[in-house]
Write an enzyme that holds these catalytic residues in place. Structure first.
Site, PDB file in Angstrom:
ATOM      1  N   HIS A   1       0.837  -1.209   0.000  1.00 46.56           N
ATOM      2  CA  HIS A   1       0.000   0.000   0.000  1.00 46.56           C
ATOM      3  C   HIS A   1       0.868   1.254   0.000  1.00 46.56           C
ATOM      4  O   HIS A   1       0.466   2.301   0.508  1.00 46.56           O
ATOM      5  CB  HIS A   1      -0.981   0.013   1.181  1.00 46.56           C
ATOM      6  CG  HIS A   1      -2.131  -0.956   1.009  1.00 46.56           C
ATOM      7  ND1 HIS A   1      -3.363  -0.582   0.543  1.00 46.56           N
ATOM      8  CD2 HIS A   1      -2.207  -2.291   1.236  1.00 46.56           C
ATOM      9  CE1 HIS A   1      -4.169  -1.642   0.500  1.00 46.56           C
ATOM     10  NE2 HIS A   1      -3.482  -2.698   0.910  1.00 46.56           N
TER      11      HIS A   1
ATOM     12  N   GLY B   1      -6.849 -14.127  -8.110  1.00 47.14           N
ATOM     13  CA  GLY B   1      -7.410 -13.719  -6.825  1.00 47.14           C
ATOM     14  C   GLY B   1      -6.611 -14.176  -5.625  1.00 47.14           C
ATOM     15  O   GLY B   1      -7.078 -14.085  -4.487  1.00 47.14           O
ATOM     16  N   ALA B   2      -5.392 -14.667  -5.840  1.00 47.45           N
ATOM     17  CA  ALA B   2      -4.570 -15.153  -4.730  1.00 47.45           C
ATOM     18  C   ALA B   2      -3.558 -14.102  -4.282  1.00 47.45           C
ATOM     19  O   ALA B   2      -2.680 -14.378  -3.479  1.00 47.45           O
ATOM     20  CB  ALA B   2      -3.842 -16.428  -5.141  1.00 47.45           C
ATOM     21  N   GLY B   3      -3.687 -12.889  -4.807  1.00 41.28           N
ATOM     22  CA  GLY B   3      -2.738 -11.845  -4.426  1.00 41.28           C
ATOM     23  C   GLY B   3      -1.435 -11.936  -5.201  1.00 41.28           C
ATOM     24  O   GLY B   3      -0.435 -11.319  -4.827  1.00 41.28           O
TER      25      GLY B   3
ATOM     26  N   ASP C   1       2.224  -3.611  -9.514  1.00 43.18           N
ATOM     27  CA  ASP C   1       2.062  -4.938 -10.097  1.00 43.18           C
ATOM     28  C   ASP C   1       2.558  -4.983 -11.535  1.00 43.18           C
ATOM     29  O   ASP C   1       3.276  -5.901 -11.940  1.00 43.18           O
ATOM     30  CB  ASP C   1       0.589  -5.355 -10.066  1.00 43.18           C
ATOM     31  CG  ASP C   1       0.050  -5.455  -8.647  1.00 43.18           C
ATOM     32  OD1 ASP C   1       0.841  -5.302  -7.699  1.00 43.18           O
ATOM     33  OD2 ASP C   1      -1.158  -5.686  -8.499  1.00 43.18           O
TER      34      ASP C   1
HETATM   35  P1  ADP Z   1      -5.203 -10.905  -8.611  1.00 39.34           P
HETATM   36  O1  ADP Z   1      -4.668  -9.890  -9.565  1.00 39.34           O
HETATM   37  O2  ADP Z   1      -4.659 -10.749  -7.242  1.00 39.34           O
HETATM   38  O3  ADP Z   1      -5.059 -12.310  -9.087  1.00 39.34           O
HETATM   39  P2  ADP Z   1      -7.613  -9.531  -9.257  1.00 39.34           P
HETATM   40  O4  ADP Z   1      -8.974  -9.568  -8.676  1.00 39.34           O
HETATM   41  O5  ADP Z   1      -6.914  -8.238  -9.328  1.00 39.34           O
HETATM   42  O6  ADP Z   1      -6.763 -10.633  -8.478  1.00 39.34           O
HETATM   43  O7  ADP Z   1      -7.651 -10.091 -10.737  1.00 39.34           O
HETATM   44  C1  ADP Z   1      -8.282 -11.332 -11.011  1.00 39.34           C
HETATM   45  C2  ADP Z   1      -9.146 -11.163 -12.240  1.00 39.34           C
HETATM   46  O8  ADP Z   1      -8.303 -10.945 -13.391  1.00 39.34           O
HETATM   47  C3  ADP Z   1      -9.944 -12.391 -12.579  1.00 39.34           C
HETATM   48  O9  ADP Z   1     -11.153 -12.420 -11.854  1.00 39.34           O
HETATM   49  C4  ADP Z   1     -10.173 -12.186 -14.068  1.00 39.34           C
HETATM   50  O10 ADP Z   1     -11.220 -11.249 -14.276  1.00 39.34           O
HETATM   51  C5  ADP Z   1      -8.880 -11.548 -14.520  1.00 39.34           C
HETATM   52  N1  ADP Z   1      -7.970 -12.615 -14.969  1.00 39.34           N
HETATM   53  C6  ADP Z   1      -6.897 -13.113 -14.329  1.00 39.34           C
HETATM   54  N2  ADP Z   1      -6.315 -14.118 -15.037  1.00 39.34           N
HETATM   55  C7  ADP Z   1      -7.049 -14.247 -16.164  1.00 39.34           C
HETATM   56  C8  ADP Z   1      -6.969 -15.110 -17.312  1.00 39.34           C
HETATM   57  N3  ADP Z   1      -6.014 -16.041 -17.453  1.00 39.34           N
HETATM   58  N4  ADP Z   1      -7.890 -14.942 -18.275  1.00 39.34           N
HETATM   59  C9  ADP Z   1      -8.850 -14.002 -18.169  1.00 39.34           C
HETATM   60  N5  ADP Z   1      -8.971 -13.161 -17.128  1.00 39.34           N
HETATM   61  C10 ADP Z   1      -8.091 -13.284 -16.131  1.00 39.34           C
HETATM   62 MG    MG Z   2      -4.886  -7.782  -9.335  1.00 44.66          MG
END
Ligand code: ADP
Ligand code: MG
Length: 390
Positions: A36, A130-132, A180
């Protein structure tokens, strides 16, 4: 050819019935320290990991963009003439958002975005979403690199990072900083990327993990709290309020010596938010300095202190993340902290290689004793940033 690359080519062919022009890929990231801080113009120290998203892409003669992802059903298609940042949703908002953001960037340079040609894009990934670990940046950066080449845009990697961030902020609607995308685009094997989010200067710093016989474990708690988005935005607002009350443009304008004044001016909660950011910036610099003088086995105290600050001052940890961190520490980790935006997701533990398996098993047992769902624990290594694979 790597397995992901082959999978990317095959998936493209299965969706679009022809071979792609090329395959580009970009990694997820873990943040070693500096949480952050990016949207506060501060310091962060992430690394690109050995889990990547590949995009196979092919130019089209018309203005259509078609996107497919092996993680989601269906093909989404839209003309470049109809790209509306307010009209995109779901997973396709990430790749289409990048197409919109890049055409915006080109328009601002005075280039004619109306002449850009369409493209077919097929995503395949082994970054858990969604695992960070920033699966979102892996998508954005692989697509940005592919479009940069197919469109002959000629943007450099820092500009591409801003394109990815613009897509995430404006199209997806997540008020995230530049960390990121910077890590995903600028990562190098066995290096962390020191980011100065004010000057946007970046520096690859050797981690020396394998030479020191240590490595990083990711402990994905597989939890994600429904208030994560609101929590992120409200923390960001607190930081902006704190900066305004203290008369600085951003919290980067404050150092540890300003904290007594901050305590007297701010309400207790805003003060804690500010204290996290100010001390976290210092911990990033201390971590990098300690790496250089004493190597990775000496940075544990900064990781541990960062977790306490996120837990108590920024209040973004969870019971699962706290348990992952405390059990890693008790089991002999060099240091451990939650990583990423918080409210769920993953923690990291820096461990000696000879105890890594024991630490991982012990954390799984601690989760079982607490009645939590089993965490997913895996090692990550610092890896190359976004690239064209073929
Ligand atoms: P993180 O970036 O921590 O994994 P986020 O919520 O920021 O979590 O991003 C996850 C989202 O990014 C997913 O719900 C999807 O919408 C998009 N995403 C991630 N990987 C893919 C993929 N391989 N194909 C399509 N969309 C993706
Ligand atoms: Mg993200």
């Amino acid at each position: 050819m790597t397995e992901l690359l082959q999978r990317g080519r095959d998936y493209f062919s299965s969706q679009f019935g022809t071979a792609p022009d090329g395959v580009w890929s970009a990694p997820g990231r873990v943040n070693l320290i500096g949480e952050h801080t990016d949207y506060n113009d501060g310091f962060a120290f992430p690394l690109a990991i050995d889990k990547r998203t590949a995009v196979a892409a092919r130019s089209r003669a018309d203005r259509m963009v078609r996107v497919a992802s092996s993680s989601f059903p269906g093909v989404v298609e839209l003309s470049l003439d109809d790209l509306d940042p307010d009209g995109l949703s779901g997973w396709a908002a990430y790749p289409l958002g990048v197409a919109w953001a890049m055409s915006e960037a080109l328009r601002q340079e005075g280039r004619d975005a109306g002449r850009l040609t369409g493209v077919d894009l097929a995503l395949s990934s082994d970054v858990p979403a969604g695992a960070g670990l920033s699966s979102s940046a892996a998508v954005e950066c692989s697509v940005a690199l592919a479009l940069n080449e197919l469109w002959g845009a000629g943007l450099d990697r820092q500009e591409l990072a801003r394109v990815g961030q613009l897509a995430e902020n404006r199209v997806v609607g997540a008020p995230t900083g530049i960390m990121d995308q910077s890590a995903s685009l600028l990562g190098e094997p066995d290096h962390g990327i020191l980011l100065d989010c004010q000057s946007l200067r970046t520096e690859a710093v050797p981690l020396g993990f394998s030479a020191a016989g240590v490595g990083l474990l990711v402990i994905d708690t597989r939890t994600s709290h429904s208030h994560a988005d609101g929590g992120y935005a409200s923390r960001r607002r607190s930081c902006e309020d704190g900066a305004r009350s203290l008369g600085v443009r951003s919290l980067r304008g404050l150092g540890p010596e300003d904290l007594p004044r901050a305590a007297s001016v701010l309400d207790a909660q805003t003060f804690r938010r500010v204290r996290h950011v100010v001390t976290e910036n210092q911990r990033v610099l201390d971590t990098v300095a300690m790496l250089r003088t004493s190597g990775p086995a000496a940075i544990g105290p900064f990781l541990n202190a960062s977790h306490v600050s996120m837990r108590d001052d920024f209040e973004i940890s969870t019971a699962e993340l706290d348990l992952a961190v405390s059990s890693a520490q008790e089991l002999g980790a060099i240091g451990s902290r939650m990583t990423g935006g918080g409210f769920g997701g993953a923690a990291i533990a820096l461990v000696r290689n000879d105890v890594a398996v024991r630490v991982a098993e012990g954390i799984v047992q601690a989760f079982a004793r607490a009645g939590f769902a089993a965490p997913h624990i895996f090692p990550v290594t610092a890896s190359a940033g976004a690239r064209r694979d073929c």
